[in-house]
Design a protein around this motif. Sequence first.
Motif, PDB file in Angstrom:
ATOM      1  N   THR A 120      53.783  46.871  39.003  1.00 61.34           N
ATOM      2  CA  THR A 120      52.991  46.215  37.967  1.00 61.34           C
ATOM      3  C   THR A 120      52.605  44.794  38.361  1.00 61.34           C
ATOM      4  O   THR A 120      51.476  44.355  38.095  1.00 61.34           O
ATOM      5  CB  THR A 120      53.747  46.181  36.625  1.00 61.34           C
ATOM      6  OG1 THR A 120      55.049  45.594  36.813  1.00 61.34           O
ATOM      7  CG2 THR A 120      53.896  47.573  36.045  1.00 61.34           C
ATOM      8  N   ALA A 121      53.508  44.082  39.008  1.00 66.21           N
ATOM      9  CA  ALA A 121      53.193  42.717  39.434  1.00 66.21           C
ATOM     10  C   ALA A 121      52.070  42.722  40.470  1.00 66.21           C
ATOM     11  O   ALA A 121      51.119  41.933  40.383  1.00 66.21           O
ATOM     12  CB  ALA A 121      54.439  42.042  40.003  1.00 66.21           C
ATOM     13  N   ALA A 122      52.170  43.629  41.434  1.00 70.86           N
ATOM     14  CA  ALA A 122      51.131  43.723  42.466  1.00 70.86           C
ATOM     15  C   ALA A 122      49.790  44.123  41.857  1.00 70.86           C
ATOM     16  O   ALA A 122      48.740  43.561  42.190  1.00 70.86           O
ATOM     17  CB  ALA A 122      51.552  44.737  43.528  1.00 70.86           C
ATOM     18  N   GLY A 123      49.825  45.096  40.949  1.00 66.55           N
ATOM     19  CA  GLY A 123      48.592  45.559  40.318  1.00 66.55           C
ATOM     20  C   GLY A 123      47.934  44.493  39.466  1.00 66.55           C
ATOM     21  O   GLY A 123      46.709  44.302  39.511  1.00 66.55           O
ATOM     22  N   SER A 124      48.738  43.775  38.668  1.00 60.30           N
ATOM     23  CA  SER A 124      48.190  42.734  37.803  1.00 60.30           C
ATOM     24  C   SER A 124      47.540  41.617  38.619  1.00 60.30           C
ATOM     25  O   SER A 124      46.468  41.123  38.273  1.00 60.30           O
ATOM     26  CB  SER A 124      49.296  42.159  36.911  1.00 60.30           C
ATOM     27  OG  SER A 124      48.812  41.113  36.106  1.00 60.30           O
ATOM     28  N   PHE A 125      48.187  41.226  39.719  1.00 62.98           N
ATOM     29  CA  PHE A 125      47.634  40.160  40.551  1.00 62.98           C
ATOM     30  C   PHE A 125      46.347  40.618  41.248  1.00 62.98           C
ATOM     31  O   PHE A 125      45.354  39.896  41.279  1.00 62.98           O
ATOM     32  CB  PHE A 125      48.654  39.717  41.597  1.00 62.98           C
ATOM     33  CG  PHE A 125      48.259  38.480  42.345  1.00 62.98           C
ATOM     34  CD1 PHE A 125      48.552  37.227  41.832  1.00 62.98           C
ATOM     35  CD2 PHE A 125      47.584  38.566  43.559  1.00 62.98           C
ATOM     36  CE1 PHE A 125      48.169  36.070  42.518  1.00 62.98           C
ATOM     37  CE2 PHE A 125      47.199  37.431  44.249  1.00 62.98           C
ATOM     38  CZ  PHE A 125      47.491  36.169  43.731  1.00 62.98           C
ATOM     39  N   ALA A 126      46.370  41.822  41.787  1.00 62.20           N
ATOM     40  CA  ALA A 126      45.215  42.314  42.549  1.00 62.20           C
ATOM     41  C   ALA A 126      43.987  42.536  41.671  1.00 62.20           C
ATOM     42  O   ALA A 126      42.851  42.324  42.109  1.00 62.20           O
ATOM     43  CB  ALA A 126      45.593  43.611  43.260  1.00 62.20           C
ATOM     44  N   PHE A 127      44.205  42.952  40.418  1.00 59.72           N
ATOM     45  CA  PHE A 127      43.079  43.298  39.546  1.00 59.72           C
ATOM     46  C   PHE A 127      42.856  42.274  38.429  1.00 59.72           C
ATOM     47  O   PHE A 127      42.304  42.602  37.383  1.00 59.72           O
ATOM     48  CB  PHE A 127      43.303  44.685  38.947  1.00 59.72           C
ATOM     49  CG  PHE A 127      43.317  45.791  39.964  1.00 59.72           C
ATOM     50  CD1 PHE A 127      42.136  46.254  40.529  1.00 59.72           C
ATOM     51  CD2 PHE A 127      44.515  46.351  40.379  1.00 59.72           C
ATOM     52  CE1 PHE A 127      42.154  47.267  41.474  1.00 59.72           C
ATOM     53  CE2 PHE A 127      44.543  47.370  41.326  1.00 59.72           C
ATOM     54  CZ  PHE A 127      43.357  47.830  41.883  1.00 59.72           C
ATOM     55  N   THR A 128      43.274  41.043  38.664  1.00 58.33           N
ATOM     56  CA  THR A 128      43.123  40.000  37.643  1.00 58.33           C
ATOM     57  C   THR A 128      41.680  39.833  37.188  1.00 58.33           C
ATOM     58  O   THR A 128      41.381  39.864  35.983  1.00 58.33           O
ATOM     59  CB  THR A 128      43.658  38.647  38.162  1.00 58.33           C
ATOM     60  OG1 THR A 128      45.083  38.684  38.204  1.00 58.33           O
ATOM     61  CG2 THR A 128      43.238  37.512  37.243  1.00 58.33           C
ATOM     62  N   LYS A 129      40.761  39.663  38.130  1.00 59.12           N
ATOM     63  CA  LYS A 129      39.365  39.408  37.745  1.00 59.12           C
ATOM     64  C   LYS A 129      38.741  40.586  36.989  1.00 59.12           C
ATOM     65  O   LYS A 129      38.100  40.382  35.946  1.00 59.12           O
ATOM     66  CB  LYS A 129      38.545  39.053  38.983  1.00 59.12           C
ATOM     67  CG  LYS A 129      38.833  37.653  39.510  1.00 59.12           C
ATOM     68  CD  LYS A 129      37.886  37.276  40.637  1.00 59.12           C
ATOM     69  CE  LYS A 129      38.145  35.838  41.087  1.00 59.12           C
ATOM     70  NZ  LYS A 129      37.227  35.434  42.197  1.00 59.12           N
ATOM     71  N   PRO A 130      38.898  41.829  37.469  1.00 59.77           N
ATOM     72  CA  PRO A 130      38.347  42.948  36.695  1.00 59.77           C
ATOM     73  C   PRO A 130      38.957  43.061  35.293  1.00 59.77           C
ATOM     74  O   PRO A 130      38.241  43.366  34.331  1.00 59.77           O
ATOM     75  CB  PRO A 130      38.705  44.177  37.554  1.00 59.77           C
ATOM     76  CG  PRO A 130      38.843  43.648  38.931  1.00 59.77           C
ATOM     77  CD  PRO A 130      39.417  42.276  38.773  1.00 59.77           C
ATOM     78  N   LEU A 131      40.263  42.807  35.176  1.00 61.42           N
ATOM     79  CA  LEU A 131      40.921  42.891  33.868  1.00 61.42           C
ATOM     80  C   LEU A 131      40.367  41.843  32.910  1.00 61.42           C
ATOM     81  O   LEU A 131      40.067  42.146  31.752  1.00 61.42           O
ATOM     82  CB  LEU A 131      42.434  42.709  34.032  1.00 61.42           C
ATOM     83  CG  LEU A 131      43.205  43.876  34.649  1.00 61.42           C
ATOM     84  CD1 LEU A 131      44.635  43.454  34.980  1.00 61.42           C
ATOM     85  CD2 LEU A 131      43.222  45.074  33.718  1.00 61.42           C
ATOM     86  N   VAL A 132      40.229  40.620  33.391  1.00 62.06           N
ATOM     87  CA  VAL A 132      39.740  39.550  32.527  1.00 62.06           C
ATOM     88  C   VAL A 132      38.277  39.752  32.165  1.00 62.06           C
ATOM     89  O   VAL A 132      37.850  39.495  31.031  1.00 62.06           O
ATOM     90  CB  VAL A 132      39.941  38.175  33.204  1.00 62.06           C
ATOM     91  CG1 VAL A 132      39.259  37.065  32.403  1.00 62.06           C
ATOM     92  CG2 VAL A 132      41.426  37.877  33.348  1.00 62.06           C
TER      93      VAL A 132
END
Length: 443
Positions: free
Chosen positions: A328-340
Amino acid sequence: MENKTIYEKPVTLKNIFKFAVPTIAMTVFMSFYTMVDGLFVSNLIGTDALSAINLTAPVIQLVTAISTMLATGGSAVIMKKMGEQKDQEAKEDFTFLILVNVSVGFLMCALGYLAMDHIFAGMNLSAEVEGYCVEYLSRYLLFTVPILLMNNFTLYMIASGKATLSLICSVAGGVLNMVLDYVFISIFDMGISGAAVATGIGYSVTAVVGLFVFGRKKSLLYFTKPVVRLKVLANAASNGCSEMATALVTGIVTMMFNWTMLKFAGENGVAAVTIIMYVLMFASSLYTGYSYGVAPMVSFYYGEQNHGKLKKLIAVSLKVIAAISVLTAAGSFAFTKPLVSVFARPDNPVYGLAVTGNRICTIALLFIGFNIFASGMFTALSNGAVSAILAFSRSFVFMVAMMLLLPAVLGMNGIWLATPAAELLALALSGGMFFKYRKRYQY
């Protein structure tokens, strides 16, 4: 008999996942459709309305805090009795606790309406944002009792071996919520009140199904003539007080985040915090779902005094939590811009704030899972005092300390670092408690 077969199976990763995966899917989906609420509100109404949802969150958490305590604490007490073969007593206690929850729901709804005019005064909000807050909360409170029943029935379905049904209810409620969000906001032009009503109706699905399920004697738990045992109520309250504390202090900390953000970045900052909370909530739902899923097993094996199964269950669980934490930590960091970008466009000032904040807050995902599991484990072991200490320290003591210290030293970055720092301190405390009580519970 189906539930006893589940508890009697060997403790393997496969069997644990058979029991826990529906619960994980349920909590993930519930967090997902909470995010969808924010998605509809931010895109169809605006980021000011998104800020309003976050500003009302502490009030909603206060309303549901007591029910959360009775649901989690009551589940541990009742499943312990089931493990001790006190089936009839467990059913009487179950019915009694549900009735207490309904009473609490009516009381909290009334108090919410009485206090509503004073809640948002003094926050220096714009007239538009304050109007959104009052409009959203006034509609949400109408569904207080169904929402409290949903909180209870979700856990009791899991404890009764009906985790799949609980998942189906959550999916059905979530889909209904999403559809109604669009219908009420876009087609009927109900604004933010439409989002509140859609959420209330979606949550009510589990409450309605639960009334039918537990009204039939085919279930492991079912409604029967209640017996008022104040000791049971006290035990449920003490066992679940950590979860109530978490709900209460989460509300307080959310208010602190909002006030600090209003000071540093205005209402755009509150919107950015809301987006980051959605991302953290979505990732944390994996840990919460797993902890809820295995909690009845922990309680049952503890009541049965089956130390071998208990030890293996907790050992496997820690490995599962570690794996989820890294992913989850890796995923959240990698996809920060698309999520926001789902919530705010790149040209919106909220976007830059949320991207920076999410990258820093993502560090907390390496620690949150262990802290959630530790608190839930001690609740399931009927040690509400330790669970409360862990939850209160993590959610309030450490968080408030970091919120007061780090922003004063580091400014905006200090606000984002407060969550990882507080979770790291909580991890140290959880580890200490885990080893301190290892011999007592023989895990």
